[in-house]
Design a protein around this motif. Structure first.
Motif, PDB file in Angstrom:
ATOM      1  N   LYS A  53      12.555   5.156  53.501  1.00 31.08           N
ATOM      2  CA  LYS A  53      11.227   5.783  53.843  1.00 31.08           C
ATOM      3  C   LYS A  53      11.124   6.886  54.907  1.00 31.08           C
ATOM      4  O   LYS A  53      12.044   6.641  55.703  1.00 31.08           O
ATOM      5  N   GLU A 130       0.974   6.880  51.390  1.00 29.30           N
ATOM      6  CA  GLU A 130       1.804   6.069  52.094  1.00 29.30           C
ATOM      7  C   GLU A 130       2.152   6.831  53.482  1.00 29.30           C
ATOM      8  O   GLU A 130       2.000   6.404  54.537  1.00 29.30           O
ATOM      9  N   HIS A 309      10.937   1.177  61.914  1.00 34.88           N
ATOM     10  CA  HIS A 309      11.105   2.502  61.366  1.00 34.88           C
ATOM     11  C   HIS A 309      12.368   2.944  62.073  1.00 34.88           C
ATOM     12  O   HIS A 309      12.687   4.271  61.945  1.00 34.88           O
TER      13      HIS A 309
END
Length: 337
Positions: A53, A130, A309
């Motif tokens: 991501k 997103e 993340h």
DNA sequence: CGGTTGAA
DNA sequence: TTCAACCGG
């Protein structure tokens, strides 16, 4: 991208520290796009977590906002809503440019041409729902308010000033001036070297303020005439007249008074002229928002960035401690004044 | 972009 | 201490 009218405006360079205490309505889509475009590895690959991501926008936001808050700036983010129907062509054109850039990026990577790879990678940046959702979550955790505009974010940001809820609009684009923002601040970042079109040329870029009324006065035009100039040059909502840039448009509008006369003299027409004008003159905005700055949630910040993340815990802890001392600094000042 | 590092 | 190259995620 917006309208290419920047050449018309006189700007006042300021130090970021001079913006202490200012409520700045930040064009969220614009800032996030900048991060997505610029925060990349040498071959153009954006920063990503272990799941692939993209995290470039989160990196940009956490450090940029830490700097702004440390200085005592009070950001309010504004996000785009539903684009006006007249923006469809611009959106489609941007999509095509992105797709071509993506192919050229792949090609440059295969050739091992890092410079071209970076150039085309930057041009292939795209904001996804997103990415906006991630960004809003980070803002929530940091206690920074944001508003969802019904339509154009820059229109909503300009309205925040009109409504007394912000002092400045923060954006790299000039469109907020067309929407009537009294003051725009560009380059809202710590002063640093940035490279421009040229190859090895680096220039110091510092924040600059553009005062709408002062510029209109200096140019000898009204706000409506500025909109006419932008429409001649081209906006996100119309194509503009080929061969007419900001300086020529200014001359023509000053000579003829208004865009209708200019078009008449050139024997041209602009499709949907009234509708384009109306987007700028009577922008769709909301007044049912609330704005409040809160304390950050330290634990949530560590969890979101580090656990979810893959950010370095050391680095985020450092940012947290800077944010905390900024808070105390403000408390002290609030009590004093 | 902005923080970190390391050479001068 | 300064500054440019290099990472970061």
């Amino acid at each position: 991208m917006g309208s290419d009218i920047g050449a018309l405006f006189q700007r006042e360079e300021v130090a970021l520290s001079e913006l202490r205490g200012m409520r700045i309505a930040i064009d969220g889509n614009n800032m996030i796009y900048q991060f997505l475009s610029n925060i990349r590895q040498a071959d153009g690959t954006p920063l990503m977590d272990r799941n692939g991501k993209i995290t470039s926008h989160l990196t940009g936001l956490i450090y940029r906002l830490t700097n702004l808050i440390e200085i005592g700036i009070r950001p309010i983010f504004v996000f785009d809503g539903k684009p006006p129907a007249l923006k469809a062509r611009t959106i489609e054109k941007r999509r095509e440019i992105r797709e071509v850039a993506e192919e050229k990026w792949e090609d440059a990577k295969l050739r091992g041409d890092k410079e071209a790879a970076m150039k085309y990678a930057k041009a292939s940046a795209r904001i996804t729902p997103e990415i906006i959702a991630d960004s809003k979550r980070l803002l929530d955790i940091m206690g920074i308010p944001y508003i969802d505009a019904p339509s154009e974010g820059e229109a909503q940001a300009a309205f925040l000033i009109k409504n007394g809820d912000a002092d400045l609009v923060g954006s790299q684009d000039f469109d907020s001036l067309l929407f009537g923002a009294d003051r725009l601040v560009r380059n809202l970042a710590i002063t640093g070297k940035r490279k421009v079109p040229g190859k090895k040329i680096y220039l110091d870029v510092s924040p600059e303020i553009i005062d709408l009324e002062r510029n209109l006065e200096r140019l000898g035009i009204t706000h409506e005439q500025l909109i006419d100039i932008a429409i001649l040059v081209g906006t996100d909502f119309n194509e503009g007249v080929k061969g007419i840039g900001a300086k020529t448009a200014l001359k023509l509008i000053k000579r003829e008074g208004r865009i209708e006369k200019v078009l008449e003299s050139l024997n041209l027409e602009i499709e949907g002229l009234e509708a384009v004008k109306s987007i700028f003159m009577r922008p769709e905005v909301r007044d049912d928002y609330t704005i409040g700055w809160r304390e950050m949630d330290e634990e949530a910040l560590l969890h979101f960035l580090c656990d979810l993340h893959d950010f370095s815990e050391d680095r985020i802890k450092k940012a947290i401690s800077r944010l905390k001392s900024a808070d105390q600094g403000q408390m002290r000042l609030d009590k004093w004044f």
